[in-house]
Design a protein around this motif. Sequence first.
Motif, short mmCIF file in Angstrom:
data_model
loop_
_atom_site.label_atom_id
_atom_site.label_comp_id
_atom_site.label_asym_id
_atom_site.label_seq_id
_atom_site.Cartn_x
_atom_site.Cartn_y
_atom_site.Cartn_z
N THR A 159 35.22 53.73 44.81
CA THR A 159 34.10 52.83 44.57
C THR A 159 33.01 53.12 45.60
O THR A 159 33.32 53.43 46.76
CB THR A 159 34.51 51.36 44.66
OG1 THR A 159 35.11 51.11 45.94
CG2 THR A 159 35.52 51.01 43.57
N HIS A 160 31.76 53.01 45.18
CA HIS A 160 30.62 53.27 46.04
C HIS A 160 29.77 52.01 46.15
O HIS A 160 29.72 51.20 45.21
CB HIS A 160 29.78 54.42 45.48
CG HIS A 160 30.56 55.67 45.23
ND1 HIS A 160 30.85 56.58 46.21
CD2 HIS A 160 31.14 56.16 44.09
CE1 HIS A 160 31.56 57.58 45.70
NE2 HIS A 160 31.74 57.34 44.41
N PRO A 161 29.09 51.82 47.27
CA PRO A 161 28.22 50.66 47.40
C PRO A 161 27.11 50.69 46.34
O PRO A 161 26.44 51.71 46.17
CB PRO A 161 27.64 50.81 48.81
CG PRO A 161 28.59 51.70 49.53
CD PRO A 161 29.13 52.63 48.50
N ALA A 251 34.20 51.50 38.04
CA ALA A 251 34.82 50.75 39.13
C ALA A 251 33.78 50.25 40.13
O ALA A 251 33.83 49.10 40.57
CB ALA A 251 35.85 51.63 39.84
N SER A 252 32.82 51.09 40.46
CA SER A 252 31.79 50.69 41.43
C SER A 252 30.95 49.55 40.89
O SER A 252 30.67 48.57 41.61
CB SER A 252 30.90 51.89 41.76
OG SER A 252 31.66 52.97 42.28
N VAL A 258 31.60 41.64 40.37
CA VAL A 258 32.58 40.57 40.65
C VAL A 258 32.33 39.98 42.03
O VAL A 258 32.37 38.76 42.21
CB VAL A 258 34.01 41.13 40.54
CG1 VAL A 258 35.01 40.11 41.05
CG2 VAL A 258 34.33 41.49 39.10
N LYS A 259 32.06 40.83 43.00
CA LYS A 259 31.80 40.32 44.36
C LYS A 259 30.51 39.51 44.42
O LYS A 259 30.35 38.68 45.32
CB LYS A 259 31.75 41.48 45.34
CG LYS A 259 33.11 42.12 45.59
CD LYS A 259 33.02 43.23 46.62
CE LYS A 259 34.40 43.82 46.91
NZ LYS A 259 34.33 44.92 47.90
N ALA A 260 29.59 39.77 43.48
CA ALA A 260 28.36 38.99 43.40
C ALA A 260 28.55 37.71 42.60
O ALA A 260 27.58 37.04 42.25
CB ALA A 260 27.24 39.83 42.81
N ALA A 370 24.53 58.76 39.38
CA ALA A 370 24.29 57.62 38.49
C ALA A 370 24.00 56.35 39.29
O ALA A 370 23.13 55.56 38.92
CB ALA A 370 25.50 57.41 37.58
N ILE A 371 24.72 56.16 40.39
CA ILE A 371 24.47 54.98 41.22
C ILE A 371 23.09 55.03 41.84
O ILE A 371 22.39 54.01 41.94
CB ILE A 371 25.57 54.87 42.28
CG1 ILE A 371 26.89 54.47 41.63
CG2 ILE A 371 25.19 53.87 43.37
CD1 ILE A 371 28.07 54.46 42.55
#
Length: 379
Positions: A159-161, A251-252, A258-260, A370-371
């Motif tokens: 997972t990436h930030p 996943a990222s 979810v964390k937000a 992509a991120i």
Amino acid sequence: MRLTRRGAGTLAGAVVLLALGVGAGYPLLVVVGAMALGAVAAALAVAGRKPRVEVIRELYPDRVERDGRAVLTLRVHNPGTRRQGGFTAVDRVGEDRVSVAVRSLAPGAEQPYLNEVPTGRRGRHDVGPLTLFRADALGLGRSELSLGGTATLWVYPRTHPVGAVAGGLPLHHHDGEATETSPRGSLDLREVRPYVPGDEVRHLHWKATARTGQVMIRDYADPHQPRFTVLLDDRREVTAPEFEEAVELAASLVVAAVKADHRCRLVTPGGVDVGTPSGADAVQRYLEELCVVTRTRGAGLPLVPGVLARAGGGTLVVLSSAVTVSADDRAALVGLRPRYGGVVLVVGLSGAAPEVPGVRVLRAANAVDAIRQWQAVIA
């Protein structure tokens, strides 16, 4: 105890040499045959004794991202009164093998061994059972002993930030009949219903309780609770490298959402449909699902499953391959556009980028690329 292929060949050769030497009268063949036979006998004597030890195996951590560090610890103890010779301990980790050369142990001695576990393949891997091997120096014979059960190693996708995008449902979505999928938790009254164990006591409705004679509670809904849906293309037409990058991107994005504190949903054409509220348990649930997801074997599956045709709200992100998005798939995405606040299609660099009216299309070389583009979209 058994002879290896080399040991069996040596034994057969020794018999032949002895027979030829004795029959033809060649002392040299007899000597060579006797030496080979002696080597086999020595191998049986050395490797014939199975290790008599106690082994405690520990795997830490048992959940790690791909290419992360996981360590397998072996504590080998000699409970006997005789010195134990050296042997090799081999643990199976999925399709890989982890070997540890254990030195000889004095009576009552204990020795720890550390070894890193290969984590280059995403998935849920069984670790074990542990097998102890003892062989002679020439590799003619070997004995083995299996110990203990198996452990489980979860290798999550990396997972990436990444930033999360907000997108809620239309105002007053909870009007009308209450459903179990309606979001809860805000100060907008959803309904007044009987109390069930686990409800917040501070939400008790005293007037309704007095009027009905049973404990009643206020149930609330949040019409603006952000929603985020990821459609991961798991059809077999997607190449393996593109699929792994898409899983990493999914996943990222899901973990960030979810964390937000967003309500998230993960869907695939192959039948995966996971929807959970936010929280630490939700992160683990999605990562476990993305840990084991694979490309389907069925052919001719549409990109957009039927479950999404009845859903809506928030942002929809579609992760696919440019060469697998057909005209029917593009039409299905256009049909979903009015149901969502925004639709983004992320494809690889293979093939021409599809044009989908009302849908933002991103072409990326990998998950990191992509991120980077995703950050520009939500900025």
